[in-house]
Structure formats: structure tokens, C-alpha cells
Write an enzyme that holds these catalytic residues in place. Structure first.
Site, PDB file in Angstrom:
ATOM      1  N   ARG A   1       0.703  -1.278  -0.100  1.00 48.92           N
ATOM      2  CA  ARG A   1       0.144  -0.021   0.035  1.00 48.92           C
ATOM      3  C   ARG A   1       0.794   1.346  -0.079  1.00 48.92           C
ATOM      4  O   ARG A   1       1.671   1.432   0.779  1.00 48.92           O
ATOM      5  CB  ARG A   1      -0.748   0.104   1.138  1.00 48.92           C
ATOM      6  CG  ARG A   1      -1.482   1.537   1.461  1.00 48.92           C
ATOM      7  CD  ARG A   1      -2.511   1.530   2.310  1.00 48.92           C
ATOM      8  NE  ARG A   1      -3.718   1.018   2.045  1.00 48.92           N
ATOM      9  CZ  ARG A   1      -4.832   1.108   2.608  1.00 48.92           C
ATOM     10  NH1 ARG A   1      -5.120   2.051   3.491  1.00 48.92           N
ATOM     11  NH2 ARG A   1      -5.786   0.745   2.169  1.00 48.92           N
TER      12      ARG A   1
ATOM     13  N   HIS B   1      -7.550   0.804  -6.118  1.00 53.03           N
ATOM     14  CA  HIS B   1      -7.485  -0.052  -4.933  1.00 53.03           C
ATOM     15  C   HIS B   1      -8.410  -1.235  -5.228  1.00 53.03           C
ATOM     16  O   HIS B   1      -9.586  -1.427  -4.841  1.00 53.03           O
ATOM     17  CB  HIS B   1      -8.323   0.956  -4.057  1.00 53.03           C
ATOM     18  CG  HIS B   1      -8.657   0.397  -2.660  1.00 53.03           C
ATOM     19  ND1 HIS B   1      -7.625  -0.684  -2.195  1.00 53.03           N
ATOM     20  CD2 HIS B   1      -9.110   0.988  -1.496  1.00 53.03           C
ATOM     21  CE1 HIS B   1      -7.820  -0.898  -1.031  1.00 53.03           C
ATOM     22  NE2 HIS B   1      -8.609   0.038  -0.404  1.00 53.03           N
TER      23      HIS B   1
ATOM     24  N   GLN C   1     -10.396  -3.691  -2.529  1.00 50.20           N
ATOM     25  CA  GLN C   1     -11.785  -3.073  -2.394  1.00 50.20           C
ATOM     26  C   GLN C   1     -13.008  -3.416  -3.367  1.00 50.20           C
ATOM     27  O   GLN C   1     -14.058  -3.701  -2.490  1.00 50.20           O
ATOM     28  CB  GLN C   1     -11.556  -1.569  -2.200  1.00 50.20           C
ATOM     29  CG  GLN C   1     -12.639  -0.868  -1.864  1.00 50.20           C
ATOM     30  CD  GLN C   1     -12.921  -0.970  -0.323  1.00 50.20           C
ATOM     31  OE1 GLN C   1     -12.127  -0.843   0.778  1.00 50.20           O
ATOM     32  NE2 GLN C   1     -14.442  -1.454   0.054  1.00 50.20           N
TER      33      GLN C   1
ATOM     34  N   ASP D   1     -16.819   8.087  -1.142  1.00 52.29           N
ATOM     35  CA  ASP D   1     -15.663   7.814  -0.476  1.00 52.29           C
ATOM     36  C   ASP D   1     -15.108   9.194  -0.086  1.00 52.29           C
ATOM     37  O   ASP D   1     -15.776  10.296  -0.498  1.00 52.29           O
ATOM     38  CB  ASP D   1     -14.631   7.239  -1.569  1.00 52.29           C
ATOM     39  CG  ASP D   1     -13.172   7.053  -1.012  1.00 52.29           C
ATOM     40  OD1 ASP D   1     -12.900   7.089  -0.049  1.00 52.29           O
ATOM     41  OD2 ASP D   1     -12.318   7.045  -1.865  1.00 52.29           O
TER      42      ASP D   1
ATOM     43  N   CYS E   1     -16.280   2.738   1.156  1.00 51.94           N
ATOM     44  CA  CYS E   1     -14.970   1.887   1.451  1.00 51.94           C
ATOM     45  C   CYS E   1     -14.422   2.241   2.754  1.00 51.94           C
ATOM     46  O   CYS E   1     -13.879   1.003   3.445  1.00 51.94           O
ATOM     47  CB  CYS E   1     -13.971   2.062   0.490  1.00 51.94           C
ATOM     48  SG  CYS E   1     -13.510   3.834   0.305  1.00 51.94           S
TER      49      CYS E   1
ATOM     50  N   ARG F   1     -14.014  -7.204   3.126  1.00 49.94           N
ATOM     51  CA  ARG F   1     -12.547  -7.046   2.836  1.00 49.94           C
ATOM     52  C   ARG F   1     -11.597  -8.388   3.181  1.00 49.94           C
ATOM     53  O   ARG F   1     -10.766  -8.524   2.368  1.00 49.94           O
ATOM     54  CB  ARG F   1     -11.866  -5.892   3.588  1.00 49.94           C
ATOM     55  CG  ARG F   1     -12.626  -4.501   3.180  1.00 49.94           C
ATOM     56  CD  ARG F   1     -12.454  -4.219   1.757  1.00 49.94           C
ATOM     57  NE  ARG F   1     -11.277  -4.164   0.990  1.00 49.94           N
ATOM     58  CZ  ARG F   1     -10.203  -3.438   1.523  1.00 49.94           C
ATOM     59  NH1 ARG F   1     -10.119  -2.421   2.430  1.00 49.94           N
ATOM     60  NH2 ARG F   1      -8.839  -3.585   0.796  1.00 49.94           N
TER      61      ARG F   1
HETATM   62  N1   CP Z   1     -11.060   0.676   2.906  1.00 49.72           N
HETATM   63  C1   CP Z   1     -10.103   0.519   3.216  1.00 49.72           C
HETATM   64  O1   CP Z   1      -8.968   0.337   2.486  1.00 49.72           O
HETATM   65  O2   CP Z   1      -9.570   0.823   4.520  1.00 49.72           O
HETATM   66  P1   CP Z   1      -8.144   1.055   5.114  1.00 49.72           P
HETATM   67  O3   CP Z   1      -7.650   2.307   4.734  1.00 49.72           O
HETATM   68  O4   CP Z   1      -8.544   1.011   6.740  1.00 49.72           O
HETATM   69  O5   CP Z   1      -7.436  -0.312   4.942  1.00 49.72           O
HETATM   70  N1  NVA Z   2      -9.691   7.389  -1.694  1.00 57.86           N
HETATM   71  C1  NVA Z   2      -9.112   6.764  -0.288  1.00 57.86           C
HETATM   72  C2  NVA Z   2      -9.400   5.336  -0.020  1.00 57.86           C
HETATM   73  C3  NVA Z   2      -9.421   5.067   1.242  1.00 57.86           C
HETATM   74  C4  NVA Z   2      -9.587   3.439   1.435  1.00 57.86           C
HETATM   75  C5  NVA Z   2      -7.743   7.060   0.012  1.00 57.86           C
HETATM   76  O1  NVA Z   2      -6.872   6.788  -0.958  1.00 57.86           O
HETATM   77  O2  NVA Z   2      -7.482   7.744   0.962  1.00 57.86           O
END
Ligand code: CP
Ligand code: NVA
Length: 314
Positions: free
Chosen positions: A106, A133, A136, A228, A269, A297
Site C-alpha cells: 500500500r 484500489h 476493495q 468515498d 469503502c 475485505r
Molecule cells: N477501505 C480501506 O482500504 O480501508 P483502510 O484504509 O482502513 O485499509
Molecule cells: N480514496 C481513499 C480510499 C481509502 C480506502 C484514499 O485513498 O484515501
């Protein structure tokens, strides 16, 4: 279906049949877990979890999914390893590939996760980048299947920052799976034209319709309203600008009513900023669905690891 040895970097690399297979496998693993049955398909596998950005759901899903299947997860936070600071991504990838059997990443750049896959020689899974992502979307689609039935022909409207990682990945996934997909956003936040064009190509095969619009009436008939955060991780300095642009696109009771449907669900999400992209009352009304989505998830991420790295006969 054999996905052994494959990385999971973006849904662009996966066919509709492969995505369906991952959803079926996730549903099966979820049903087993509910009966107290876990597996051994990752026995003897060491899995690196690299996080340049924070995470609750994704980190916990990879950790628990891995342990449930008998594997060993190792968390490597951004202050813990040399990646990208003292050591090139290519070199870190080659080191980790000699020690680990799979790598989750990540972080910021999609290029980094792609380099990790190229140079490590082991399956690499994208746990979120600025662009995509993909894990997700598997959880979102599993939740849609559970609450609404078959994906094909359903209408999903994403309201918010239409060029963020979630909007991009939902558009790719929807176009592949025959879900009619709308981005509802001000023009300043529309997705890249080249990605829209690519998704329209996928959509020709699946029968999905892709719509990009700033008109609120586009939510009419939606089976799913998705939203989101208005500022993704790393964009904290854009808060004021985004609030000004996105305020009309907040998911509130009025927007939900504009769907003209009773059975519409909300997906998010998470994490959510209540009062911005969604009001607290609407969030609470659909909380059961949203937390099913969060739980999913884990089942879907487990399915990705099991399918690409696991020994299903174990
Ligand atoms: N939805 C999601 O990716 O959550 P986190 O950022 O907590 O991993
Ligand atoms: N768009 C958000 C998604 C978090 C799961 C981010 O990148 O912070």
C-alpha cells in the site's frame, strides 16, 4: 481456474471470469469461516505487508486472511524498511522476493507496486495506490451480490471525487462485470479520459453503460450509491478546495430520495468523514451493509492470496 503465481495490481489484468472466480472463492471461504472452518492453504508461506500509508481494514484483512490459512504475515511500515529512501524499489523487491512468498503493497505510486511485482518474482497484491484500489472492489461486489443478487445490469453511482483510486477501480470493475456505472462529480474531478475510453471498451463486451456527469438526476434508479472521502490519503492540503467543489454531491437523505427506489443501498469503502461525503443519518441507516462490506475485505483478500499463492488441496 488457475491463478497461481499471478500478481493482483489492477483489475485491468483480470478477466470477468477470473473476477467471478475470486468472488465465488471468497463466498466459499466466508461460509467456511462462519462454521469455524479455516484452512492450511498458505502453510509455510511468509507474506510481507508493506504500508507507506496507514490502514485499518486492508492491513487487518491481509493479516487475518494469512493467519487463517496457516501463513505468516510480516508488517513492514514506512519507517521500518529502506524502500525508496536508502534503497531502490528494484533492490528491495529482489531482497524481499528471496525471503517472502508473497508481498502486499500500500502506498503512493502505482509504479512502485508494478516494480515490486516485476523484480521480486513472487505474487504482489495492490493494497491501494494513488491510482487504484482493486481488492476493495472485490469486497464491494461480494457485498452487492449478497444484498442485491447478480451483478450484471445493476446500476452503481459513485458520488464524489471522480478521479480518485476508488472511482477508477470501480469503473474498471463495473465495466468488466456488466454493472452500469455512473460517476457523479464536478467536471474538475472527472476521471482521465484515457481510462474512461478503456473502460468503454470493456463495457462493449459486458453490456455495461459508463456515464460521467455532474447532474444529480443521474442517481435515478440506482441500486447502489457509493461514496468515498473527498480528500484521499496524501491530499490533506486540498481539504478546503474539495469541500467547495463537492458539497453539492454529498450523499444525504435528499440525494438518496432522488433514486426513486426503496431498495437502494449505500456502500462506502471507509474510513468515512461524516458531514462531508455522507451525512451521519444516511450512514447509520445503511450501517449494516457498509460493515458487511468492511468484513468482506477480509474474505476477498483471503481469496486473492489463496488463489494466487495457496495450495488449495492442503
Ligand atoms: N477501505 C480501506 O482500504 O480501508 P483502510 O484504509 O482502513 O485499509
Ligand atoms: N480514496 C481513499 C480510499 C481509502 C480506502 C484514499 O485513498 O484515501
Amino acid at each position: 481456474m488457475n491463478l497461481k503465481g499471478r500478481s493482483f495490481l489492477t483489475l485491468k489484468d483480470y478477466s470477468p471470469e477470473e473476477i467471478s472466480y475470486l468472488l465465488d472463492l471468497a463466498a466459499e471461504l466466508k461460509a467456511k469461516k462462519k462454521q469455524g472452518i479455516t484452512g492450511n492453504s498458505l502453510k509455510g508461506k511468509n507474506i510481507a505487508l508493506i504500508f507507506e500509508k496507514p490502514s485499518t481494514r486492508t492491513r487487518c484483512s491481509f493479516t487475518i486472511g494469512c493467519i487463517d490459512e496457516g501463513g505468516h504475515p510480516e508488517y513492514l511500515g514506512k519507517e521500518d524498511i529502506q524502500l525508496g529512501h536508502k534503497e531502490s524499489v528494484e533492490d528491495t523487491a529482489r531482497v524481499l522476493g528471496r525471503m517472502f512468498d508473497g508481498i502486499e503493497f500500500r502506498g503512493f505510486s502505482q509504479e512502485t507496486v508494478e516494480k515490486l511485482a516485476k523484480y521480486s518474482g513472487v505474487p504482489v497484491w495492490n493494497g491501494l495506490t494513488d491510482l487504484y484500489h482493486p481488492t476493495q472492489i472485490l469486497a464491494d461486489f461480494l457485498t452487492m451480490r449478497e444484498h442485491l443478487g447478480a451483478l450484471k445490469g445493476k446500476k452503481l453511482v459513485f458520488a464524489g471525487d471522480g478521479r480518485n483510486n476508488m472511482a477508477n477501480s470501480l469503473m474498471i470493475g463495473s465495466a468488466k462485470m456488466g454493472v452500469h456505472f455512473t460517476i457523479l462529480a464536478p467536471e474538475e474531478l472527472w476521471p482521465q479520459e484515457s481510462l474512461v475510453a478503456l473502460c468503454r471498451e470493456y463495457a462493449k463486451e459486458s453490456g455495461s453503460e459508463i456515464t460521467i456527469t455532474k447532474e444529480l438526476d443521474a442517481v435515478k434508479g440506482a441500486d447502489v450509491i457509493y461514496t468515498d472521502v473527498w480528500c484521499s490519503m496524501g491530499e490533506e492540503d486540498k481539504a478546503a478546495e474539495r469541500v467547495a467543489l463537492l458539497r453539492p454531491y454529498q450523499v444525504n437523505a435528499e440525494l438518496m430520495a432522488r433514486t426513486g427506489k426503496d431498495g437502494t443501498i449505500l456502500l462506502h469503502c471507509l474510513p468515512a468523514v461524516k458531514g462531508n461525503e455522507v451525512t451521519a443519518d444516511v450512514f447509520e441507516k445503511y450501517a449494516d451493509v457498509v460493515f458487511d462490506e468492511a468484513e468482506n475485505r477480509m474474505h476477498t483478500i483471503k481469496a486473492v492470496m489463496v488463489a494466487t499463492l495457496g495450495n488449495l488441496d492442503a
